[in-house]
Design a protein around this motif. Sequence first.
Motif, mmCIF file in Angstrom:
data_model
loop_
_atom_site.group_PDB
_atom_site.id
_atom_site.type_symbol
_atom_site.label_atom_id
_atom_site.label_comp_id
_atom_site.label_asym_id
_atom_site.label_seq_id
_atom_site.Cartn_x
_atom_site.Cartn_y
_atom_site.Cartn_z
ATOM 1 N N MET A 159 32.131 -19.529 -10.892
ATOM 2 C CA MET A 159 32.001 -18.921 -12.165
ATOM 3 C C MET A 159 32.827 -17.610 -11.634
ATOM 4 O O MET A 159 32.695 -16.310 -11.391
ATOM 5 C CB MET A 159 30.411 -18.057 -12.680
ATOM 6 C CG MET A 159 30.940 -17.059 -14.174
ATOM 7 S SD MET A 159 29.469 -16.498 -14.874
ATOM 8 C CE MET A 159 28.311 -18.363 -15.229
ATOM 9 N N ALA A 160 33.797 -17.203 -13.401
ATOM 10 C CA ALA A 160 34.659 -16.077 -13.219
ATOM 11 C C ALA A 160 33.561 -14.557 -13.240
ATOM 12 O O ALA A 160 33.598 -14.649 -14.039
ATOM 13 C CB ALA A 160 35.625 -16.093 -14.060
ATOM 14 N N LEU A 161 33.788 -13.844 -12.589
ATOM 15 C CA LEU A 161 33.439 -11.987 -12.255
ATOM 16 C C LEU A 161 33.274 -11.544 -14.094
ATOM 17 O O LEU A 161 32.377 -11.273 -13.945
ATOM 18 C CB LEU A 161 34.569 -11.693 -11.859
ATOM 19 C CG LEU A 161 33.683 -10.719 -11.131
ATOM 20 C CD1 LEU A 161 32.235 -10.664 -10.370
ATOM 21 C CD2 LEU A 161 34.820 -9.591 -10.757
ATOM 22 N N LEU A 162 34.282 -11.938 -14.401
ATOM 23 C CA LEU A 162 33.646 -11.344 -15.798
ATOM 24 C C LEU A 162 33.501 -11.739 -16.563
ATOM 25 O O LEU A 162 32.430 -11.020 -17.451
ATOM 26 C CB LEU A 162 35.277 -10.728 -16.620
ATOM 27 C CG LEU A 162 35.642 -10.121 -17.658
ATOM 28 C CD1 LEU A 162 35.343 -8.932 -17.647
ATOM 29 C CD2 LEU A 162 37.571 -10.432 -18.656
ATOM 30 N N HIS A 163 33.789 -13.175 -16.417
ATOM 31 C CA HIS A 163 32.083 -14.099 -17.518
ATOM 32 C C HIS A 163 30.867 -13.812 -16.660
ATOM 33 O O HIS A 163 30.188 -14.075 -17.253
ATOM 34 C CB HIS A 163 32.327 -14.841 -17.666
ATOM 35 C CG HIS A 163 33.885 -15.399 -17.841
ATOM 36 N ND1 HIS A 163 34.824 -16.881 -18.032
ATOM 37 C CD2 HIS A 163 34.629 -14.672 -18.485
ATOM 38 C CE1 HIS A 163 35.327 -16.787 -19.338
ATOM 39 N NE2 HIS A 163 35.904 -15.738 -20.049
ATOM 40 N N ASP A 164 30.982 -13.920 -15.371
ATOM 41 C CA ASP A 164 29.247 -13.116 -15.152
ATOM 42 C C ASP A 164 28.997 -12.216 -15.420
ATOM 43 O O ASP A 164 27.631 -11.797 -15.416
ATOM 44 C CB ASP A 164 29.936 -13.373 -13.768
ATOM 45 C CG ASP A 164 28.294 -13.498 -12.593
ATOM 46 O OD1 ASP A 164 27.230 -13.388 -13.329
ATOM 47 O OD2 ASP A 164 28.160 -12.581 -11.762
ATOM 48 N N ILE A 165 29.901 -10.775 -15.797
ATOM 49 C CA ILE A 165 29.491 -9.520 -15.768
ATOM 50 C C ILE A 165 28.970 -9.617 -17.170
ATOM 51 O O ILE A 165 28.495 -8.804 -17.260
ATOM 52 C CB ILE A 165 30.629 -8.449 -16.282
ATOM 53 C CG1 ILE A 165 30.937 -8.562 -14.796
ATOM 54 C CG2 ILE A 165 30.345 -7.690 -16.491
ATOM 55 C CD1 ILE A 165 32.401 -7.851 -13.985
ATOM 56 N N GLN A 166 29.785 -10.432 -18.496
ATOM 57 C CA GLN A 166 29.216 -10.458 -19.843
ATOM 58 C C GLN A 166 28.053 -11.244 -19.996
ATOM 59 O O GLN A 166 27.401 -10.420 -20.799
ATOM 60 C CB GLN A 166 30.267 -10.761 -20.730
ATOM 61 C CG GLN A 166 31.932 -10.643 -20.286
ATOM 62 C CD GLN A 166 32.150 -11.296 -21.324
ATOM 63 O OE1 GLN A 166 32.632 -12.807 -21.230
ATOM 64 N NE2 GLN A 166 34.236 -10.783 -21.403
ATOM 65 N N GLU A 167 28.266 -12.150 -18.940
ATOM 66 C CA GLU A 167 26.026 -13.150 -18.827
ATOM 67 C C GLU A 167 25.313 -11.883 -18.695
ATOM 68 O O GLU A 167 24.424 -11.527 -18.986
ATOM 69 C CB GLU A 167 26.200 -14.146 -18.251
ATOM 70 C CG GLU A 167 25.642 -14.666 -18.719
ATOM 71 C CD GLU A 167 25.518 -16.262 -17.470
ATOM 72 O OE1 GLU A 167 24.143 -16.713 -16.902
ATOM 73 O OE2 GLU A 167 26.338 -16.668 -17.501
ATOM 74 N N ALA A 168 26.136 -10.784 -17.616
ATOM 75 C CA ALA A 168 24.541 -10.510 -17.184
ATOM 76 C C ALA A 168 24.103 -8.770 -17.956
ATOM 77 O O ALA A 168 23.307 -8.828 -17.760
ATOM 78 C CB ALA A 168 24.930 -9.589 -15.725
ATOM 79 N N LEU A 169 25.493 -8.526 -19.047
ATOM 80 C CA LEU A 169 25.023 -7.665 -19.506
ATOM 81 C C LEU A 169 23.983 -7.991 -20.575
ATOM 82 O O LEU A 169 23.587 -6.646 -21.471
ATOM 83 C CB LEU A 169 26.527 -7.088 -20.265
ATOM 84 C CG LEU A 169 27.704 -6.266 -19.236
ATOM 85 C CD1 LEU A 169 28.492 -6.427 -19.793
ATOM 86 C CD2 LEU A 169 26.967 -4.769 -19.209
ATOM 87 N N LEU A 170 23.909 -8.960 -21.151
ATOM 88 C CA LEU A 170 23.169 -9.435 -22.132
ATOM 89 C C LEU A 170 21.585 -9.748 -22.332
ATOM 90 O O LEU A 170 20.929 -10.253 -22.883
ATOM 91 C CB LEU A 170 23.432 -10.781 -22.813
ATOM 92 C CG LEU A 170 25.323 -10.698 -23.186
ATOM 93 C CD1 LEU A 170 25.842 -12.292 -24.230
ATOM 94 C CD2 LEU A 170 25.353 -9.876 -24.451
ATOM 95 N N ASP A 171 21.813 -9.666 -20.504
ATOM 96 C CA ASP A 171 20.543 -9.932 -19.791
ATOM 97 C C ASP A 171 19.647 -8.553 -19.828
ATOM 98 O O ASP A 171 19.676 -8.597 -18.540
ATOM 99 C CB ASP A 171 20.190 -11.030 -18.677
ATOM 100 C CG ASP A 171 18.687 -11.241 -17.674
ATOM 101 O OD1 ASP A 171 18.151 -11.476 -18.387
ATOM 102 O OD2 ASP A 171 18.806 -12.847 -17.345
ATOM 103 N N VAL B 150 21.467 -2.213 -15.372
ATOM 104 C CA VAL B 150 22.239 -1.760 -15.710
ATOM 105 C C VAL B 150 23.379 -1.738 -14.414
ATOM 106 O O VAL B 150 24.264 -2.320 -13.974
ATOM 107 C CB VAL B 150 22.726 -1.046 -16.831
ATOM 108 C CG1 VAL B 150 24.838 -0.730 -16.938
ATOM 109 C CG2 VAL B 150 22.109 -1.034 -17.686
ATOM 110 N N GLY B 151 22.468 -1.105 -13.105
ATOM 111 C CA GLY B 151 23.460 -0.847 -12.099
ATOM 112 C C GLY B 151 23.785 -1.423 -11.128
ATOM 113 O O GLY B 151 25.046 -1.844 -11.094
ATOM 114 N N SER B 152 23.283 -2.671 -11.495
ATOM 115 C CA SER B 152 23.778 -4.221 -10.404
ATOM 116 C C SER B 152 25.335 -5.147 -10.988
ATOM 117 O O SER B 152 25.849 -5.348 -10.656
ATOM 118 C CB SER B 152 22.528 -5.489 -10.415
ATOM 119 O OG SER B 152 22.270 -6.013 -11.498
#
Length: 306
Positions: free
Chosen positions: A1-13, A18-20
């Motif tokens: 998965m693209a790093l940017l999409h991984d960040i977006q997905e994690a932010l919605l969980d 937030v630190g990770s």
Amino acid sequence: MALLHDIQEALLDDKIGVGSVLLKLRVLASKLDADILEEWVHHETEGYPTDAWIPDYRIAQITYTGTFTDIAKQINNVSIPSHLIEKFAGKKWVTYEIRDGLPFIDSRLENNGKDGNFAIDSSNLKLILQDKIYVGMAIVEISNRIDTGAFTRIQHAVRAKTLDFALKLEKQVPAAAEISVGQTGGAITPTEQENVKNLTQQIFYGDVTNIHADYGSSVTLNVTKGDTSSLAKALEAAGFPSDEAKELAEIAGKEASQDEMKPLGTNVQEWLKDKLKGGAVDAWGIGKSVARELVIEALKQFYGLK
């Protein structure tokens, strides 16, 4: 998965701290060669140094109660108005700067819950306020409280700002969505690189005309249009070493007037990039984000763009 999409997905969980997520953003910032973004992420994850400016969402209010007595009576746990604390003791006693990194904040909220509170050492305040709150009544005890909801607000603010940045970055810098761990992705154009800087400034630092050297102080620039001597003096007064201030002023003086949205010419950008990467700005004690803001604001005035 693209790093940017991984960040977006994690932010919605909400279950992911937030630190990770910021650790992933730090990797992305490094691959984008975005110094200002890296600095913000570093401060949010590792904590803000005591001499560094902190954003408003990290400033919490302190509330006080006190016990007072005289020869006839005693009153317990009476609320002390904040304006009286500030009047007699100073603003530092009514606001608290939360400089801890997000991993610590995540951990504290997870272990202690979101409905607790914490306090600062206010023993010296008792001496400062003696006989000033209720004349003729001695202060027996002063207690203070800072709601841990302030930690929650930091979490929400950072999560919201990071998500806003990630979504806008994908639209304005499409190549960023191709970056993954261990893979750089497509080439970033100069325009896209500038978009990354502008997004970082707008979302994480705010209006570039509001320049804060540290909490509680600000820098006011006064540059005469087209006057390199005035530009050098203003930069020196803001904290730039004399030689570097003069050098930058000379470079700016040789470049044509720039657009208001992009006041930094090519040569100025290269000069500033070298200073940021070489660690010179850190040695000046200004901070990378503040140094960039100062240069942008000074050149706007120098070129007559405001």
